[in-house]
Design a protein around this motif. Structure first.
Motif, mmCIF file in Angstrom:
data_model
loop_
_atom_site.group_PDB
_atom_site.id
_atom_site.type_symbol
_atom_site.label_atom_id
_atom_site.label_comp_id
_atom_site.label_asym_id
_atom_site.label_seq_id
_atom_site.Cartn_x
_atom_site.Cartn_y
_atom_site.Cartn_z
ATOM 1 N N LEU A 145 0.815 -1.218 0.000
ATOM 2 C CA LEU A 145 0.000 0.000 0.000
ATOM 3 C C LEU A 145 0.848 1.267 0.000
ATOM 4 O O LEU A 145 0.473 2.268 -0.613
ATOM 5 N N MET A 146 1.989 1.239 0.685
ATOM 6 C CA MET A 146 2.867 2.406 0.711
ATOM 7 C C MET A 146 3.388 2.726 -0.693
ATOM 8 O O MET A 146 3.381 3.879 -1.127
ATOM 9 N N PHE A 147 3.812 1.699 -1.435
ATOM 10 C CA PHE A 147 4.300 1.914 -2.791
ATOM 11 C C PHE A 147 3.167 2.332 -3.730
ATOM 12 O O PHE A 147 3.365 3.188 -4.590
ATOM 13 N N LEU A 148 1.975 1.741 -3.563
ATOM 14 C CA LEU A 148 0.838 2.120 -4.401
ATOM 15 C C LEU A 148 0.477 3.585 -4.179
ATOM 16 O O LEU A 148 0.306 4.347 -5.132
ATOM 17 N N ARG A 149 0.407 3.990 -2.930
ATOM 18 C CA ARG A 149 0.074 5.384 -2.620
ATOM 19 C C ARG A 149 1.147 6.337 -3.160
ATOM 20 O O ARG A 149 0.838 7.387 -3.708
ATOM 21 N N TYR A 150 2.404 5.948 -2.998
ATOM 22 C CA TYR A 150 3.502 6.791 -3.483
ATOM 23 C C TYR A 150 3.401 6.999 -4.997
ATOM 24 O O TYR A 150 3.480 8.131 -5.480
ATOM 25 N N LEU A 151 3.213 5.912 -5.750
ATOM 26 C CA LEU A 151 3.177 6.024 -7.203
ATOM 27 C C LEU A 151 1.932 6.748 -7.703
ATOM 28 O O LEU A 151 2.013 7.565 -8.612
ATOM 29 N N LYS A 152 0.781 6.477 -7.088
ATOM 30 C CA LYS A 152 -0.469 7.097 -7.555
ATOM 31 C C LYS A 152 -0.641 8.525 -7.059
ATOM 32 O O LYS A 152 -0.941 9.423 -7.831
ATOM 33 N N LYS A 153 -0.468 8.738 -5.773
ATOM 34 C CA LYS A 153 -0.779 10.046 -5.179
ATOM 35 C C LYS A 153 0.417 11.008 -5.223
ATOM 36 O O LYS A 153 0.288 12.136 -5.660
ATOM 37 N N ASP A 154 1.569 10.555 -4.732
ATOM 38 C CA ASP A 154 2.716 11.456 -4.630
ATOM 39 C C ASP A 154 3.365 11.742 -5.984
ATOM 40 O O ASP A 154 3.702 12.873 -6.296
ATOM 41 N N VAL A 155 3.575 10.693 -6.783
ATOM 42 C CA VAL A 155 4.219 10.860 -8.083
ATOM 43 C C VAL A 155 3.190 11.220 -9.156
ATOM 44 O O VAL A 155 3.496 11.924 -10.100
ATOM 45 N N GLY A 156 1.954 10.761 -8.995
ATOM 46 C CA GLY A 156 0.891 11.114 -9.927
ATOM 47 C C GLY A 156 0.772 10.219 -11.141
ATOM 48 O O GLY A 156 0.329 10.661 -12.199
ATOM 49 N N ILE A 157 1.137 8.951 -11.012
ATOM 50 C CA ILE A 157 1.002 8.015 -12.126
ATOM 51 C C ILE A 157 -0.364 7.339 -11.984
ATOM 52 O O ILE A 157 -0.532 6.409 -11.210
ATOM 53 N N LYS A 158 -1.327 7.826 -12.727
ATOM 54 C CA LYS A 158 -2.718 7.378 -12.581
ATOM 55 C C LYS A 158 -2.957 5.958 -13.088
ATOM 56 O O LYS A 158 -3.905 5.304 -12.673
ATOM 57 N N SER A 159 -2.127 5.468 -13.993
ATOM 58 C CA SER A 159 -2.369 4.146 -14.574
ATOM 59 C C SER A 159 -1.959 2.997 -13.650
ATOM 60 O O SER A 159 -2.274 1.842 -13.931
ATOM 61 N N VAL A 160 -1.289 3.277 -12.542
ATOM 62 C CA VAL A 160 -0.910 2.218 -11.594
ATOM 63 C C VAL A 160 -2.165 1.758 -10.867
ATOM 64 O O VAL A 160 -2.876 2.556 -10.265
ATOM 65 N N THR A 161 -2.455 0.457 -10.946
ATOM 66 C CA THR A 161 -3.637 -0.075 -10.274
ATOM 67 C C THR A 161 -3.292 -0.891 -9.038
ATOM 68 O O THR A 161 -4.096 -0.996 -8.124
ATOM 69 N N ARG A 162 -2.093 -1.453 -9.009
ATOM 70 C CA ARG A 162 -1.714 -2.301 -7.876
ATOM 71 C C ARG A 162 -0.201 -2.452 -7.829
ATOM 72 O O ARG A 162 0.455 -2.468 -8.864
#
Length: 159
Positions: A45-62
């Motif tokens: 979850l930490m990596f998912l949140r980092y990639l989606k929210k902090d970095v802004g990569i919307k296509s990451v699903t999991r």
């Protein structure tokens, strides 16, 4: 544990002996163990949140870290929905530099590949990957953790 992380120690002040010894044993835990299962939930979850929210990569699903026998933090599979090639590389490279000691091997897969099933991940690597175009070995981790020998001698490094 990364060599530059905090490493607690203990100081032995006495050793006692007795005639009727009590033998203690330590059972080494090979992943999956209780502690690694608990860590896995947090790391994923930490990596998912980092990639989606902090970095802004919307296509990451999991984001899934492979656990059995690889000690949880070495293999990371990033599942993405219709990413561009640049977006996939951005996810892989930012995930590799997010947490020191995590992410020796990173793989990006499409949403039709189940990241929990290593057979399907290896199938995707075998049949959907063109190694000359889609793989990269990075020396950045080595340079980031160890200074170049010329710098230690006081010389400038030419790159």
């Amino acid at each position: 544990m990364h060599p530059r992380e905090f490493s607690p120690y203990m100081e032995v002040t006495a050793i006692t002996h007795r005639k009727d010894m009590i033998y203690l044993s330590f059972i080494s835990q090979v992943t999956p163990s209780e502690s690694s299962v608990i860590k896995k939930v947090g790391y994923d979850l930490m990596f998912l949140r980092y990639l989606k929210k902090d970095v802004g990569i919307k296509s990451v699903t999991r984001v899934m870290m492979h656990e059995p026998l690889t000690n949880l933090r070495k293999v990371i599979i990033i599942q993405m929905k219709n990413p561009s090639e640049a977006e996939a590389w951005r996810a892989l490279l930012t995930a590799s530099g997010f947490h020191q000691g995590v992410g020796k091997i990173l793989v990006a897969v499409d949403e039709d590949i189940n990241p929990d099933d290593m057979d399907s991940v290896l199938w995707a690597i075998s049949y959907r990957c063109v190694p000359t175009k889609m793989s990269r070995s990075s020396g950045a981790r080595r340079r980031a953790t160890l200074p170049h020998f010329n710098i230690l001698r006081g010389q400038q490094r030419n790159e």
